[in-house]
Design a protein around this motif. Structure first.
Motif, PDB file in Angstrom:
ATOM      1  N   ALA A  10      -6.800   9.944  11.378  1.00 41.74           N
ATOM      2  CA  ALA A  10      -8.163  10.148  10.880  1.00 41.74           C
ATOM      3  C   ALA A  10      -8.461   9.424   9.575  1.00 41.74           C
ATOM      4  N   CYS A  11      -7.450   8.919   8.908  1.00 39.08           N
ATOM      5  CA  CYS A  11      -7.648   8.261   7.616  1.00 39.08           C
ATOM      6  C   CYS A  11      -7.925   6.779   7.795  1.00 39.08           C
ATOM      7  N   PRO A  12      -8.907   6.267   7.042  1.00 32.54           N
ATOM      8  CA  PRO A  12      -9.081   4.813   7.036  1.00 32.54           C
ATOM      9  C   PRO A  12      -7.867   4.181   6.358  1.00 32.54           C
ATOM     10  N   GLU A  13      -7.818   2.884   6.371  1.00 34.22           N
ATOM     11  CA  GLU A  13      -6.695   2.208   5.711  1.00 34.22           C
ATOM     12  C   GLU A  13      -6.638   2.639   4.254  1.00 34.22           C
ATOM     13  N   LEU A  14      -5.477   3.114   3.836  1.00 34.88           N
ATOM     14  CA  LEU A  14      -5.346   3.665   2.489  1.00 34.88           C
ATOM     15  C   LEU A  14      -5.002   2.585   1.480  1.00 34.88           C
ATOM     16  N   ILE A  15      -5.509   2.759   0.283  1.00 32.35           N
ATOM     17  CA  ILE A  15      -5.200   1.852  -0.809  1.00 32.35           C
ATOM     18  C   ILE A  15      -3.978   2.390  -1.551  1.00 32.35           C
ATOM     19  N   ILE A  42      -5.421   9.951  -3.921  1.00 29.27           N
ATOM     20  CA  ILE A  42      -6.492   9.314  -3.159  1.00 29.27           C
ATOM     21  C   ILE A  42      -7.478  10.364  -2.668  1.00 29.27           C
ATOM     22  N   GLU A  43      -8.765   9.993  -2.686  1.00 27.71           N
ATOM     23  CA  GLU A  43      -9.812  10.815  -2.099  1.00 27.71           C
ATOM     24  C   GLU A  43     -10.559   9.975  -1.071  1.00 27.71           C
ATOM     25  N   ILE A  44     -10.897  10.622   0.046  1.00 27.65           N
ATOM     26  CA  ILE A  44     -11.667   9.967   1.102  1.00 27.65           C
ATOM     27  C   ILE A  44     -12.956  10.757   1.279  1.00 27.65           C
ATOM     28  N   MET A  45     -14.079  10.055   1.152  1.00 25.33           N
ATOM     29  CA  MET A  45     -15.370  10.706   1.324  1.00 25.33           C
ATOM     30  C   MET A  45     -16.333   9.729   1.974  1.00 25.33           C
ATOM     31  N   GLY A  51     -16.149   8.217   4.716  1.00 25.10           N
ATOM     32  CA  GLY A  51     -15.476   7.092   5.338  1.00 25.10           C
ATOM     33  C   GLY A  51     -14.913   6.048   4.396  1.00 25.10           C
ATOM     34  N   LYS A  52     -14.975   6.293   3.105  1.00 23.24           N
ATOM     35  CA  LYS A  52     -14.448   5.327   2.139  1.00 23.24           C
ATOM     36  C   LYS A  52     -13.308   5.939   1.341  1.00 23.24           C
ATOM     37  N   VAL A  53     -12.405   5.084   0.887  1.00 17.09           N
ATOM     38  CA  VAL A  53     -11.224   5.505   0.148  1.00 17.09           C
ATOM     39  C   VAL A  53     -11.415   5.174  -1.333  1.00 17.09           C
ATOM     40  N   TYR A  54     -11.089   6.164  -2.178  1.00 16.25           N
ATOM     41  CA  TYR A  54     -11.243   6.007  -3.625  1.00 16.25           C
ATOM     42  C   TYR A  54      -9.982   6.491  -4.331  1.00 16.25           C
ATOM     43  N   GLN A  55      -9.722   5.924  -5.491  1.00 15.76           N
ATOM     44  CA  GLN A  55      -8.716   6.495  -6.369  1.00 15.76           C
ATOM     45  C   GLN A  55      -9.292   7.820  -6.853  1.00 15.76           C
ATOM     46  N   HIS A  56      -8.446   8.860  -6.966  1.00 18.51           N
ATOM     47  CA  HIS A  56      -8.943  10.186  -7.321  1.00 18.51           C
ATOM     48  C   HIS A  56      -9.765  10.132  -8.608  1.00 18.51           C
ATOM     49  N   GLY A  57     -10.938  10.760  -8.552  1.00 20.52           N
ATOM     50  CA  GLY A  57     -11.813  10.814  -9.717  1.00 20.52           C
ATOM     51  C   GLY A  57     -12.792   9.662  -9.817  1.00 20.52           C
ATOM     52  N   GLU A  58     -12.767   8.731  -8.867  1.00 18.81           N
ATOM     53  CA  GLU A  58     -13.639   7.560  -8.962  1.00 18.81           C
ATOM     54  C   GLU A  58     -14.687   7.482  -7.862  1.00 18.81           C
ATOM     55  N   ILE A  59     -14.980   8.623  -7.219  1.00 21.50           N
ATOM     56  CA  ILE A  59     -16.047   8.635  -6.220  1.00 21.50           C
ATOM     57  C   ILE A  59     -17.383   8.524  -6.967  1.00 21.50           C
TER      58      ILE A  59
END
Length: 164
Positions: free
Chosen positions: A123-128, A133-136, A138-146
């Motif tokens: 279920a996870c998109p390609e992870l950085i 990591i946070e996913i919201m 459909g996009k992947v972000y470094q935690h705290g950077e959404i």
């Protein structure tokens, strides 16, 4: 070998009950928040093939400094999300919070920890390559950077789903 039947998180004192266990890997669920936590340790060192002695307690013990607070914030302040907490061999614990993956799509009395982990990874998109990591949406972000606009779209989606 003992495993934690319940974990209680630190910001709000939220309890999660164990619903699956396999050695030093487990899955915990909180029905009120509808949040799922998948806990994994690296049982075997890939390089030496030595058995790792990390426990579930170690996984949470190595969520150090503000990392534990960030984990608790993800698990206690969001609803309908799934978090994979992973303790790699001889290092601090990492986690991926997927706010798009509703645990109700995963819950099954017959699902193993490996099954939960497999479903999470699919279920996870390609992870950085970040440790947290946070996913919201459909996009992947470094935690705290959404970005705020993504939070607003997420909140609007939740409100629309609750009203439906």
């Amino acid at each position: 070998m003992t495993t934690l039947k319940t974990i209680t998180l630190g910001l709000e004192g939220t309890e999660f009950n164990q619903i699956a266990v396999d050695g030093e890997n487990a899955v915990y669920y909180n029905g009120e928040l509808n949040n799922l936590i998948i806990v994994r340790t690296d049982a075997i060192n890939d390089e030496t093939l030595s058995k790792n002695d990390d426990t579930i307690e170690d996984v949470f013990g190595y969520l150090v400094r503000d990392r534990f607070d960030k984990f608790c914030a993800s698990a206690e302040y969001f609803n309908n999300s799934t978090i994979l907490v992973h303790k790699p061999w001889h290092t601090t614990t990492d986690f991926v919070a997927n706010y798009d993956l509703n645990p109700k799509t995963l819950l099954s009395p017959n699902r193993s920890v490996k099954g939960y982990t497999r479903a999470f990874n699919i279920a996870c998109p390609e992870l950085i390559p970040y440790k947290l990591i946070e996913i919201m949406n459909g996009k992947v972000y470094q935690h705290g950077e959404i970005p705020e606009s993504v939070y607003e779209a997420y909140d609007a989606k939740l409100e629309n789903n609750m009203g439906a």
